[in-house]
Design an enzyme around this catalytic site. Structure first.
Site, PDB file in Angstrom:
ATOM      1  N   ASP A 198       0.864  -1.178   0.000  1.00 33.89           N
ATOM      2  CA  ASP A 198       0.000   0.000   0.000  1.00 33.89           C
ATOM      3  C   ASP A 198       0.906   1.236   0.000  1.00 33.89           C
ATOM      4  O   ASP A 198       2.102   1.132   0.278  1.00 33.89           O
ATOM      5  CB  ASP A 198      -0.888  -0.035   1.240  1.00 33.89           C
ATOM      6  N   LYS A 199       0.367   2.390  -0.324  1.00 35.86           N
ATOM      7  CA  LYS A 199       1.181   3.612  -0.294  1.00 35.86           C
ATOM      8  C   LYS A 199       0.935   4.423   0.963  1.00 35.86           C
ATOM      9  O   LYS A 199       1.823   4.600   1.773  1.00 35.86           O
ATOM     10  CB  LYS A 199       0.903   4.481  -1.532  1.00 35.86           C
TER      11      LYS A 199
ATOM     12  N   THR B 187      -2.304   1.379  -4.868  1.00 33.15           N
ATOM     13  CA  THR B 187      -2.782   2.543  -4.136  1.00 33.15           C
ATOM     14  C   THR B 187      -4.091   3.054  -4.710  1.00 33.15           C
ATOM     15  O   THR B 187      -4.397   2.835  -5.884  1.00 33.15           O
ATOM     16  CB  THR B 187      -1.722   3.666  -4.178  1.00 33.15           C
TER      17      THR B 187
ATOM     18  N   ARG C  23      -5.645   4.011  -8.279  1.00 34.32           N
ATOM     19  CA  ARG C  23      -7.103   3.954  -8.134  1.00 34.32           C
ATOM     20  C   ARG C  23      -7.587   2.510  -7.953  1.00 34.32           C
ATOM     21  O   ARG C  23      -8.548   2.072  -8.588  1.00 34.32           O
ATOM     22  CB  ARG C  23      -7.793   4.590  -9.346  1.00 34.32           C
TER      23      ARG C  23
END
EC number: 7.6.2.1
Length: 1115
Positions: free
Chosen positions: A417-418, A694, A837
């Protein structure tokens, strides 16, 4: 400190399905009932509710009691094939005609293994009992016959009305009836459920809000009809029937078990779900058990070894049949067969089982226990690593499972994940665009940085920690610019933040996400201060003037909608909808008159994204009374639906969120965590491919990719996949793949003939097969059927570094079944991949896709609830204990506080664990084959009579005393290089990725070495001692001398071998290796002493050979 994940779950029983056969826990026993389709609960009527036999509030997570522990635990342990196998051998050893070994040679190791496991299980269950008793004996106030009485939690029943006081845990899932706060409000903390420490608000149904007095509640006889027990924390669907009226119930009316009441003096609730039916317990199902590749290989090898054992037994049984027929028959007159043997075939049959018993040590009984002990040690090393301790948040690394440590040394794909994982998830309002004008630049026209703005003279309620540098925005607010005021008014109203005013003017915001907190704080500093909220109002201070808005509706945010809206009525009576959300979903809902402004704002959004900022678009819509009434009615209708309620509500939201007017956009900065670029750069050198998944927009994600050195200027090319259709995505993937091949060929000097041949075979002319035509808009378009993606060997051999950026709508097409191979072959040829997205479901789908198409170990790392599915899907899940609660941590296998610790987890602990486990397994199989095969060779010299070489005490103690501790010490402490060298030379990680240290080839090498050692150990002493005589003609040695010589040589050889294999010596290694060798000689001299022979002549037949030989020579 806890290691096993089971300890984390000691509160919880196994998950119960939504539609299941219900069970009533009574003293640890279950009572069988029907499948529950809906739940009916009548307040203050235990007799009515008991006929449904709902679960009590007593939880029982323990599995045993004093009476059932031994039989149940043994039954569970004998579900293991290895334990059942050795029990079968033990039974065979009790048959005198078969066994030449005493029964204790098998029962001692078996009992040791069973005892160790039983002690572990008993310890685990003790803690479960302790936790159960602590929870079940908590006190709760229950309304019984009109008065409040103290009852234990375990005695609370469905349908009871209970009183909760401030800072108390909620005993069960209850429907909020009334509260001491106005409007039936109460505030809760849900850290036990989702790890979030911010307060959330719940509200009672208005019709019951005034029932605050116990006397009134005692007469309450409403009936609740609702959904059956399930694990959905954010959803509740039900109805309250009271006084011939029906009232809708939602999740906002529920207090769930595990929550804590905060800032509320008291409240009353009706128990709907109790005990195992509560949502907390329904969510406590055990995570899917993960096995490592070494585990799977080890199980296969054990089966092969068992097959090898059977083959050896057959060979020796055939030898016995031949020997008994040709030679043994000559001795029948004075050495007859023992009954019931009456022919050589039956003798061979018994011989087969005898040799299965003798040679059983080739299937190691202690292997699995030793592996678990080693893994436990590795887990504690991770927990104790001070270099993985975060002093800022006082959080240590934690191995929440012990089964995956060596897999940490074999990772090839990392999915990250970011936000909150690569970044700090501490948001600050950085820039904004209002009516086409951008604000927030930190440098003026002269290139100098202006001073930080001081808001205190302008706004006494400003947050002193807020940083902003562009005074043009503050001036715009001061002069009363309409668009600027509306911009910050939206930020002060459109949110779910809770406000707490600890003293006059001292506001503390509790936000569900750092983004919301940053935006509301920005509005606060620019003069639009959010002060408080009730279920029907929001109070703000606008430029020093207190304004109260009527809150008509909240249109919730979720990962599908990607936006949130509120509908409010201002004091003048005007109704307005305010909306904020992702630009991809919000810009397409604007009124056509916004086209020019939308173009300018989109440019600003792209600039902000290129700077690595998180962006949101803001818009509003004015509603007439008629529009509001019509929509409100449709919204109420959707909310009352009993089926597909979420879909109906989403459709109603979408209906009103149209034709909006654009206000502008916000840009929030989320800085990278410390050490992230260095960590990613280091991991990239190990041939680990990193994917960032992300929810941010493409520009933001790409900028972060460059900032954290995932994407670099040294890369040959970075490809962007942004097609909106399957055909366009397929074409972009193929174009990227062709370009990779072209660049790779040019770099390698055109030595890629195989790829050219593949391309010629797949493409014609311009690269498309023209076999179908279709008319589109009067013209013709040629459709190409899905072409085969290039063989993986072609793509894997591509040289050069490439990056790939995939947009969310493109990823949806790439994950379709007929596109999987195209996507995987292109993506896996790249060094770094960024997917933008992305929804939580798509994150899990990407991980599953790589697991399906690549035989590689995957690791997923994240910090939020939206990362849980990804973490559970990967081979290894890592949770970051950050700003978004601990749901990711609870679902993970390993957890720590900073992304930079990942390099130490993999390159140090993971590599060491893999190295140690491989060395342990190689040596373990070697020493067992060296020990066991001596019996096989001896069979050819003892008439295949199943006579053993070693005495039974040596056979019993070899694996559990003489050789167990040295190999455990090597498996726990061994190192090839120090930890800092592992980080300096990341290429040392590659042997694990390529599975070089323990595989089928290495296994056969170990077996060959063990067999070779057994040949030397048997035939050298046999050749030396068999025909040797003393000077007087008396034989030099006998069977006892040969047995002791062989056993001693074996212990010395395997001890020297492990000394040679050990790469890192500690005091414990020295003590175990040389201590085990000394212990052998001590036991040998004790067992062969004349003292033991005199005391136990039947048990200790062997005395010192010298005595035997001397007495014979004297005679």
């Amino acid at each position: 400190m806890t290691v096993l994940k089971d300890f984390q779950e000691q509160w919880f029983p196994l998950i119960l399905p939504l539609h299941r056969k219900k069970t009533q826990s009574v003293g640890g026993r279950s009572k069988h009932r029907w499948t529950e389709e809906e739940r009916k609960v009548k307040a203050n009527d235990r007799e009515y509710n008991e006929k449904f036999q709902y679960a009590s509030n007593c939880i029982m997570t323990s599995k045993y009691n004093i009476l059932t522990f031994l039989p149940v635990n043994l039954f569970e342990q004998f579900q293991e094939v290895a334990n059942t196998y050795f029990l079968f051998l033990l039974i065979l050893q009790l048959i005198p005609q078969i066994s030449s070994l005493s029964w204790f040679t098998t029962i001692v190791p078996l009992a040791l293994v069973l005892s160790i496991t039983a002690v572990k299980d008993a310890t685990d269950d003790y803690f479960r009992h302790k936790s159960d008793n602590q929870v079940n004996n908590r006190q709760s106030q229950v309304l019984i016959r009109g008065s409040l009485q103290n009852e234990k939690w375990m005695n609370v029943r469905v349908g009871d009305i209970i009183k909760l006081e401030n800072n108390q845990f909620v005993a069960a899932d209850v429907l909020l009836l009334s509260s001491s706060e106005p409007h039936g409000l109460c505030y809760i903390e849900t850290a036990e459920l989702d790890g979030e420490t911010n307060m959330k608000v719940r509200q009672s149904v208005p019709v019951t809000a005034e029932l605050g007095d116990p006397n009134n509640l005692a007469t309450f006889n409403g009936e609740v009809v609702c959904e059956p027990p399930n694990n959905k924390l954010d959803r509740f669907c039900g109805s309250l029937y009271w006084r011939d009226r029906k009232y809708l119930l939602t999740n906002q009316n529920m207090l769930l078990r595990g929550c804590v009441l905060r800032n509320t003096e008291a409240c009353y609730g009706l128990v709907i779900f109790a005990g195992p039916d509560t949502k907390l317990m329904q969510n406590s199902g055990r995570t899917k058990f993960k096995r490592t590749s070494i585990d799977r290989l080890m199980n296969t090898l054990v089966l092969w070894i068992f097959g090898f054992l059977v083959c050896m037994g057959v060979i020796l049984a055939v030898g016995n049949a031949v020997w008994e027929k040709e030679v043994g028959s000559l001795f029948q007159s004075y050495l007859p067969w023992d009954p019931p043997v009456d022919n050589f075939l039956f003798s061979a049959f018994l011989s087969f089982w005898s040799y299965v018993i003798i040679l059983n040590t080739v299937v190691p009984i202690s292997l699995y226990v030793s592996v678990e002990v080693i893994r436990l040690g590795h887990s504690y090393f991770i927990n104790w690593d001070r270099q993985m301790f975060c002093s800022q948040c006082n959080t240590a690394a934690e191995a929440r499972t012990t089964t995956l440590n060596e897999e940490l040394g074999q990772v090839e794909y990392i999915f990250s994940d970011k936000t909150g994982t690569l970044t700090q998830n501490i948001m600050s309002f950085n820039k904004c665009s209002i009516n086409g004008q951008t604000y927030g630049e930190r440098t003026d026209q002269m290139g100098t940085q202006p001073k930080r703005l001081d808001f205190s003279p302008f706004n006494p309620l400003a947050d002193p920690q807020f940083c902003f540098y562009d005074d043009k925005l503050l001036e715009s607010v001061k002069v009363g610019d309409v668009h600027t005021h509306e911009f910050f008014r939206l930020l002060s109203l459109c949110h779910t933040v809770m406000s707490e005013e600890k003293s006059e003017g001292h506001l503390v915001y509790k936000a569900q996400s750092p983004d919301e907190g940053a935006l509301v704080t920005a509005a606060r500093n620019f003069g639009f201060v959010f002060r408080s909220r009730t279920p029907g109002t929001i109070t703000t201070s606008e430029m020093g003037r207190t304004v109260t808005y009527s809150l008509l509706a909240i249109l919730d945010f979720n990962n599908i909608r990607k936006r949130m809206s509120v509908i409010v009525r201002n004091p003048e009576g005007r109704i307005r909808l305010y909306c904020k959300g992702a630009d991809t979903v919000l810009l397409e809902r604007l009124h056509p008159s916004n086209l020019e402004l939308m173009t300018v704002t989109s440019d600003h959004l792209n600039e902000y994204g290129a700077d690595g900022l998180r962006t949101l678009a803001l818009a509003f819509r004015d509603l007439s009374e008629e529009e509001w009434e019509v929509w409100s009615e449709s919204h109420r209708f959707a909310g009352k639906a009993t089926d597909c309620r979420e879909d109906r509500l989403a459709a109603s939201y979408d209906l009103i969120e149209q034709d909006m007017m654009l206000l502008g956009a916000t840009a929030i900065e989320d800085k990278l965590q410390e050490g992230v670029p260095e960590t990613i750069a280091l991991l990239s050198l190990t041939n680990i491919k990193i994917w960032v998944l992300t929810g941010d927009k493409q520009e933001t994600a790409v900028n972060i990719g460059y900032s954290c050195k995932m994407l670099t200027d040294d890369m040959a090319e970075v490809f962007i996949i942004s097609g909106h259709t399957v055909q366009s995505v397929r074409q972009e993937l193929r174009s990227a793949r062709d370009r990779m091949m072209e660049l790779s060929r040019s770099r390698d000097g055109g030595k890629r003939g195989g790829m050219e041949g593949w391309a010629e075979a797949c493409f014609m002319g311009n690269g498309f097969q023209q076999d179908q035509e279709g008319d589109v808009g009067g013209g013709k378009v040629f459709h190409s059927p899905p072409l085969p993606s290039p063989p993986s060997s072609f793509m894997d051999s591509i040289s050069g570094e490439f990056g790939l950026v995939v947009n969310g709508h493109s990823l949806a097409h790439a994950l379709e079944a007929d596109m999987e191979a195209e996507f995987v072959s292109t993506a896996c040829a790249c060094k770094a991949i960024i997917c933008c997205r992305v929804t939580p479901l798509q994150k899990a789908q990407v991980v599953e896709l790589i697991k399906k198409h690549k035989k590689a170990v995957t690791l997923a790392i994240g910090d939020g609830a939206n990362d849980v599915s990804m973490i559970k899907s990967a081979h290894i899940g890592v949770g970051i204990s950050g700003q978004e609660g601990i749901q990711a941590v609870l679902a993970s296998d390993y957890s720590f506080a900073q992304f930079r610790f990942l390099q130490r987890l993999l390159l140090v602990h993971g590599r060491w664990s893999y190295l140690r486990m491989c060395r342990f397994l190689c040596y373990f199989f070697y020493k067992n084959f060296a020990f066991t095969m001596v019996h096989f060779w001896f069979g050819f010299f003892c008439g295949f009579s199943a006579q053993t070489v070693y005495d039974q005490y040596f056979i019993t103690l070899y694996n559990i005393v003489y050789t167990s501790l040295p190999v455990l010490a090597m498996g726990i402490f061994d190192q090839d290089v120090p930890d800092h060298r592992s980080l300096e030379y990341p290429k040392l990680y590659e042997p694990g990725q390529l599975n070089l240290l323990f595989n089928k080839k290495e296994f056969f090498i170990c077996i060959a070495q063990g067999i070779y050692t057994s040949v030397v150990l048997f035939f050298v002493p046999y050749a030396v001692l068999s025909n040797a005589t003393q000077s007087n003609g008396v034989p030099l040695a006998d069977y006892q001398t040969f047995a002791i010589s062989t056993a001693t040589a074996l212990v010395i050889v395997v001890s020297v071998q492990i000394a040679l294999d050990t790469g890192f010596w500690t005091v414990i290694n020295h003590m175990f290796v040389w201590g085990s060798l000394g212990f052998y000689f001590t036991i040998m001299f004790a067992l062969h002493s004349q003292t033991l022979f005199r005391i136990f002549p039947n048990q200790f037949h062997f005395v010192v050979p010298k005595t035997h030989c001397c007495s014979r020579s004297c005679g």
